[in-house]
Design an enzyme around this catalytic site. Structure first.
Site, short mmCIF file in Angstrom:
data_model
loop_
_atom_site.label_atom_id
_atom_site.label_comp_id
_atom_site.label_asym_id
_atom_site.label_seq_id
_atom_site.Cartn_x
_atom_site.Cartn_y
_atom_site.Cartn_z
N GLY A 19 0.83 -1.21 0.00
CA GLY A 19 0.00 0.00 0.00
C GLY A 19 0.86 1.25 0.00
O GLY A 19 0.63 2.19 -0.77
N ASP A 73 8.47 5.33 7.57
CA ASP A 73 7.97 4.76 8.81
C ASP A 73 6.74 5.56 9.19
O ASP A 73 6.78 6.80 9.24
CB ASP A 73 9.03 4.82 9.93
CG ASP A 73 8.68 3.82 11.02
OD1 ASP A 73 8.52 2.63 10.69
OD2 ASP A 73 8.52 4.22 12.18
N SER A 74 5.64 4.86 9.41
CA SER A 74 4.42 5.61 9.66
C SER A 74 3.62 5.00 10.78
O SER A 74 3.92 3.90 11.26
CB SER A 74 3.58 5.70 8.38
OG SER A 74 3.67 4.54 7.62
N PHE A 149 -5.38 0.92 2.64
CA PHE A 149 -4.83 -0.26 3.31
C PHE A 149 -4.78 0.03 4.81
O PHE A 149 -5.06 1.15 5.25
CB PHE A 149 -3.43 -0.59 2.76
CG PHE A 149 -2.38 0.46 3.05
CD1 PHE A 149 -1.51 0.31 4.11
CD2 PHE A 149 -2.27 1.61 2.27
CE1 PHE A 149 -0.55 1.28 4.40
CE2 PHE A 149 -1.31 2.57 2.54
CZ PHE A 149 -0.44 2.41 3.60
N GLY A 150 -4.41 -0.97 5.58
CA GLY A 150 -4.17 -0.78 7.01
C GLY A 150 -5.33 -0.12 7.74
O GLY A 150 -6.48 -0.59 7.70
N ARG A 176 1.31 10.88 4.07
CA ARG A 176 2.40 10.46 3.18
C ARG A 176 2.64 11.52 2.10
O ARG A 176 3.77 11.84 1.78
CB ARG A 176 2.01 9.10 2.56
CG ARG A 176 3.08 8.45 1.71
CD ARG A 176 2.88 6.95 1.61
NE ARG A 176 3.06 6.30 2.90
CZ ARG A 176 2.07 5.84 3.66
NH1 ARG A 176 0.82 5.91 3.25
NH2 ARG A 176 2.32 5.30 4.84
#
Ligand code: ITT
Length: 191
Positions: A19, A73-74, A149-150, A176
């Site tokens: 994603g 990194d999120s 996603f997620g 993002r």
């Protein structure tokens, strides 16, 4: 050397998350960069902040691959839960999932949350750089939408979850996108 790398306008993105890759590829393609996915992974430091995790990951991967790399990194920071799951977002998504997160949030009135993305970028032999983007929203009461996603189906942004948005719409406003705008500003300035 890095001038040549820049002119090639190719960027290696180390991530196992499809994603993230799809979104980064689309956002950077619109600005003339080709993104190549590398799934080798990198060690993730245990830190409360995402910046040192992204910085170390980029440094490590640039050293290992011998070329400039980026990582992302999120995480999702829920205010009522003091920022949880934050840096543990991947672990929580995998082991609890959205339904359990909604369950934990059942009796919470404060639904506010922040999505954060930190792009780490490093050229071999150089210091890593980080570019941070955030977006504020609310934890929905149920999963909505099948896009993204997620955590996207439970993150409400102005009345619609990210899961209800198309990739194009999400990419206009996401954490993002905001991190990548800063990264692009730096890349274009360096060119
Ligand atoms: P890589 O480290 O390989 O890039 P990962 O999925 O392990 O992939 P992180 O460690 O950064 O990535 O964990 C971030 C978690 O938050 C992970 O579960 C993601 O699916 C989720 N996440 C990140 N950005 C998201 C977004 O834009 N929408 C929904 N969920 C997101």
């Amino acid at each position: 050397m890095h001038k040549t790398e820049k002119k090639a306008r190719k960027i290696i993105f180390v991530t196992g998350n499809e994603g993230k890759f799809r979104e980064v590829r689309d956002i950077l393609a619109a600005r003339g960069y080709e993104v190549i996915q590398n799934t080798d992974g990198y060690p993730e430091l245990q830190e409360e902040e995402l910046e040192p995790i992204a910085a170390y990951g980029a440094l490590w991967a640039a050293g290992k691959l011998g070329m400039p790399v980026m990582v992302d990194d999120s995480g999702l920071f829920i205010n009522a839960l003091n920022g949880f799951p934050g840096p543990y977002s991947a672990f929580v998504e995998k082991n609890l999932g959205n339904k359990r997160v909604l369950k934990i949030m059942e009796d919470e009135n404060d639904r506010s949350a922040v999505f954060k993305s930190v792009i780490g970028y490093c050229e071999p032999g150089a210091e890593p750089l980080t570019f941070t983007g955030t977006v504020e929203g609310k934890i929905a009461f149920e999963e909505l939408g099948t896009g993204g996603f997620g955590y996207d189906p439970i993150f409400d942004y102005n009345g619609m979850t990210f899961g209800e948005l198309s990739d194009v719409e999400k990419n206009k406003v996401s954490h993002r996108r905001r991190a990548l705008d800063k990264f692009l500003e730096w890349l274009d300035y360096e060119d």
